[in-house]
Design a protein around this motif. Structure first.
Motif, PDB file in Angstrom:
ATOM      1  N   ASN A   1       0.805  -1.227   0.000  1.00 41.63           N
ATOM      2  CA  ASN A   1       0.000   0.000   0.000  1.00 41.63           C
ATOM      3  C   ASN A   1       0.840   1.280   0.000  1.00 41.63           C
ATOM      4  OD1 ASN A   1       0.837  -0.085   2.624  1.00 41.63           O
ATOM      5  ND2 ASN A   1      -1.202  -0.201   3.540  1.00 41.63           N
ATOM      6  N   SER A   2       2.039   1.181  -0.556  1.00 41.47           N
ATOM      7  CA  SER A   2       2.849   2.320  -1.020  1.00 41.47           C
ATOM      8  C   SER A   2       3.486   3.210   0.041  1.00 41.47           C
ATOM      9  CB  SER A   2       2.049   3.225  -1.987  1.00 41.47           C
ATOM     10  OG  SER A   2       1.577   2.477  -3.074  1.00 41.47           O
ATOM     11  N   VAL A   3       2.814   3.435   1.163  1.00 43.11           N
ATOM     12  CA  VAL A   3       3.356   4.353   2.171  1.00 43.11           C
ATOM     13  C   VAL A   3       3.021   3.898   3.589  1.00 43.11           C
ATOM     14  CG1 VAL A   3       3.557   6.534   0.892  1.00 43.11           C
ATOM     15  CG2 VAL A   3       1.318   5.823   1.775  1.00 43.11           C
ATOM     16  N   HIS A   4       3.884   4.313   4.509  1.00 44.39           N
ATOM     17  CA  HIS A   4       3.632   4.205   5.957  1.00 44.39           C
ATOM     18  C   HIS A   4       3.642   5.605   6.548  1.00 44.39           C
ATOM     19  CE1 HIS A   4       4.123   3.104  10.205  1.00 44.39           C
ATOM     20  NE2 HIS A   4       4.950   4.130  10.254  1.00 44.39           N
ATOM     21  N   GLY A   5       2.814   5.846   7.552  1.00 49.72           N
ATOM     22  CA  GLY A   5       2.889   7.093   8.306  1.00 49.72           C
ATOM     23  C   GLY A   5       2.604   6.846   9.770  1.00 49.72           C
ATOM     24  N   SER A   6       3.348   7.505  10.653  1.00 46.21           N
ATOM     25  CA  SER A   6       3.123   7.372  12.098  1.00 46.21           C
ATOM     26  C   SER A   6       1.666   7.705  12.427  1.00 46.21           C
ATOM     27  CB  SER A   6       4.025   8.337  12.876  1.00 46.21           C
ATOM     28  OG  SER A   6       5.364   8.196  12.493  1.00 46.21           O
ATOM     29  N   ASP A   7       1.117   7.024  13.457  1.00 46.10           N
ATOM     30  CA  ASP A   7      -0.305   7.221  13.777  1.00 46.10           C
ATOM     31  C   ASP A   7      -0.555   7.969  15.080  1.00 46.10           C
ATOM     32  OD1 ASP A   7       0.294   5.313  15.658  1.00 46.10           O
ATOM     33  OD2 ASP A   7      -1.028   3.764  14.829  1.00 46.10           O
ATOM     34  N   SER A   8       0.504   8.432  15.764  1.00 44.19           N
ATOM     35  CA  SER A   8       0.335   9.179  17.025  1.00 44.19           C
ATOM     36  C   SER A   8       1.647   9.911  17.313  1.00 44.19           C
ATOM     37  CB  SER A   8       0.034   8.221  18.177  1.00 44.19           C
ATOM     38  OG  SER A   8       1.180   7.421  18.441  1.00 44.19           O
ATOM     39  N   PRO A   9       1.601  10.906  18.202  1.00 42.29           N
ATOM     40  CA  PRO A   9       2.861  11.587  18.575  1.00 42.29           C
ATOM     41  C   PRO A   9       3.886  10.628  19.174  1.00 42.29           C
ATOM     42  CG  PRO A   9       0.972  12.898  19.249  1.00 42.29           C
ATOM     43  CD  PRO A   9       0.417  11.585  18.770  1.00 42.29           C
ATOM     44  N   GLU A  10       3.418   9.664  19.959  1.00 44.65           N
ATOM     45  CA  GLU A  10       4.348   8.697  20.574  1.00 44.65           C
ATOM     46  C   GLU A  10       4.996   7.831  19.492  1.00 44.65           C
ATOM     47  OE1 GLU A  10       1.082   9.128  21.479  1.00 44.65           O
ATOM     48  OE2 GLU A  10       1.616  10.424  23.182  1.00 44.65           O
ATOM     49  N   ALA A  11       4.191   7.364  18.539  1.00 42.77           N
ATOM     50  CA  ALA A  11       4.730   6.550  17.443  1.00 42.77           C
ATOM     51  C   ALA A  11       5.692   7.374  16.594  1.00 42.77           C
ATOM     52  CB  ALA A  11       3.593   5.997  16.585  1.00 42.77           C
ATOM     53  N   ALA A  12       5.345   8.630  16.342  1.00 37.97           N
ATOM     54  CA  ALA A  12       6.217   9.481  15.511  1.00 37.97           C
ATOM     55  C   ALA A  12       7.593   9.631  16.162  1.00 37.97           C
ATOM     56  CB  ALA A  12       5.563  10.843  15.299  1.00 37.97           C
ATOM     57  N   ALA A  13       7.620   9.889  17.469  1.00 37.16           N
ATOM     58  CA  ALA A  13       8.907  10.055  18.159  1.00 37.16           C
ATOM     59  C   ALA A  13       9.729   8.769  18.093  1.00 37.16           C
ATOM     60  CB  ALA A  13       8.653  10.464  19.610  1.00 37.16           C
ATOM     61  N   ARG A  14       9.071   7.645  18.336  1.00 44.69           N
ATOM     62  CA  ARG A  14       9.782   6.351  18.320  1.00 44.69           C
ATOM     63  C   ARG A  14      10.267   6.034  16.914  1.00 44.69           C
ATOM     64  NH1 ARG A  14       5.694   3.460  19.647  1.00 44.69           N
ATOM     65  NH2 ARG A  14       5.240   2.511  17.630  1.00 44.69           N
ATOM     66  N   GLU A  15       9.414   6.228  15.915  1.00 44.91           N
ATOM     67  CA  GLU A  15       9.745   5.833  14.545  1.00 44.91           C
ATOM     68  C   GLU A  15      10.789   6.763  13.926  1.00 44.91           C
ATOM     69  OE1 GLU A  15       5.388   3.777  13.721  1.00 44.91           O
ATOM     70  OE2 GLU A  15       5.957   5.546  12.565  1.00 44.91           O
ATOM     71  N   ILE A  16      10.747   8.060  14.225  1.00 42.85           N
ATOM     72  CA  ILE A  16      11.781   8.968  13.718  1.00 42.85           C
ATOM     73  C   ILE A  16      13.131   8.559  14.287  1.00 42.85           C
ATOM     74  CG2 ILE A  16      12.661  11.344  13.826  1.00 42.85           C
ATOM     75  CD1 ILE A  16       9.665  12.252  13.661  1.00 42.85           C
ATOM     76  N   SER A  17      13.186   8.261  15.583  1.00 40.01           N
ATOM     77  CA  SER A  17      14.476   7.910  16.197  1.00 40.01           C
ATOM     78  C   SER A  17      14.956   6.529  15.759  1.00 40.01           C
ATOM     79  CB  SER A  17      14.407   8.014  17.714  1.00 40.01           C
ATOM     80  OG  SER A  17      13.551   7.038  18.236  1.00 40.01           O
ATOM     81  N   PHE A  18      14.064   5.692  15.219  1.00 40.18           N
ATOM     82  CA  PHE A  18      14.474   4.382  14.676  1.00 40.18           C
ATOM     83  C   PHE A  18      15.413   4.581  13.481  1.00 40.18           C
ATOM     84  CE2 PHE A  18      13.998   0.574  12.057  1.00 40.18           C
ATOM     85  CZ  PHE A  18      14.002  -0.454  12.980  1.00 40.18           C
ATOM     86  N   TYR A  19      15.162   5.620  12.687  1.00 46.83           N
ATOM     87  CA  TYR A  19      15.918   5.824  11.440  1.00 46.83           C
ATOM     88  C   TYR A  19      16.877   7.012  11.443  1.00 46.83           C
ATOM     89  CZ  TYR A  19      12.730   2.564   9.079  1.00 46.83           C
ATOM     90  OH  TYR A  19      12.015   1.460   8.691  1.00 46.83           O
ATOM     91  N   PHE A  20      16.597   8.044  12.242  1.00 51.36           N
ATOM     92  CA  PHE A  20      17.332   9.303  12.100  1.00 51.36           C
ATOM     93  C   PHE A  20      17.905   9.768  13.431  1.00 51.36           C
ATOM     94  CE2 PHE A  20      14.189   9.439   8.635  1.00 51.36           C
ATOM     95  CZ  PHE A  20      14.997   9.762   7.560  1.00 51.36           C
TER      96      PHE A  20
END
Ligand code: DAT
Ligand code: MG
Length: 140
Positions: A114-133
């Motif tokens: 389905n082409s894209v992923h996007g974080s679904d909450s502020p907590e997920a965004a913080a965790r997922e950004i720090s996973f890669y960057f």
């Protein structure tokens, strides 16, 4: 609404079809700024770690295999209400249910591809950004 950052991934089905530019145009047209971006190829174990919250779901193995099947583009999008705005630009998980003009409506092949992923909450965004960057890689 505050300025937020969210983690986005352009998935293998989209990188395989050379759709990264068209997908990025949709983000930018919606007012989302790409403040970090890189192309990587996940191992199955790395994909599994990223999607650990889904490890009990029946599609977990298929998801990890797909996400490690080809390069992906990982990126941080910034803007007013970026987390929800990106989910709107992406469209519903299953492209059959996605609204007209969304990325998944226009480009997704199936509920899995389905082409894209996007974080679904502020907590997920913080965790997922720090996973890669690291912080140094976020250039606002
Ligand atoms: P989303 O990516 O919209 O946040 P999710 O977090 O529920 O959706 O699931 C993560 C990914 O797992 C999704 O983008 C594609 C895959 N997936 C979800 N449900 C699936 C299903 N029923 N069959 C196959 N893959 C599925
Ligand atoms: Mg999700």
């Amino acid at each position: 609404m505050a300025v937020e950052r969210t983690l986005s991934m352009i998935k293998p089905d989209a990188t395989n079809r050379n759709l990264t530019g068209k997908i990025n145009a949709k983000f930018e047209e919606a007012g989302l700024r790409i403040v970090a971006q890189k192309r990587i190829h996940l191992s199955p174990a790395q994909a599994g770690a990223f999607y650990a919250e889904h490890k009990e779901r029946p599609f977990y193995g298929e998801l990890c295999e797909f996400m490690s099947s080809a390069p992906i583009v990982v990126q941080v999008l910034e803007g007013e209400g970026a987390i929800l705005k990106n989910r709107e630009v992406m469209g519903a998980t299953n492209p059959a249910n996605a609204a007209d003009g969304t990325i998944r409506k226009d480009f997704a092949l199936s509920v899995g591809e389905n082409s894209v992923h996007g974080s679904d909450s502020p907590e997920a965004a913080a965790r997922e950004i720090s996973f890669y960057f690291s912080g140094l890689e976020l250039v606002g």
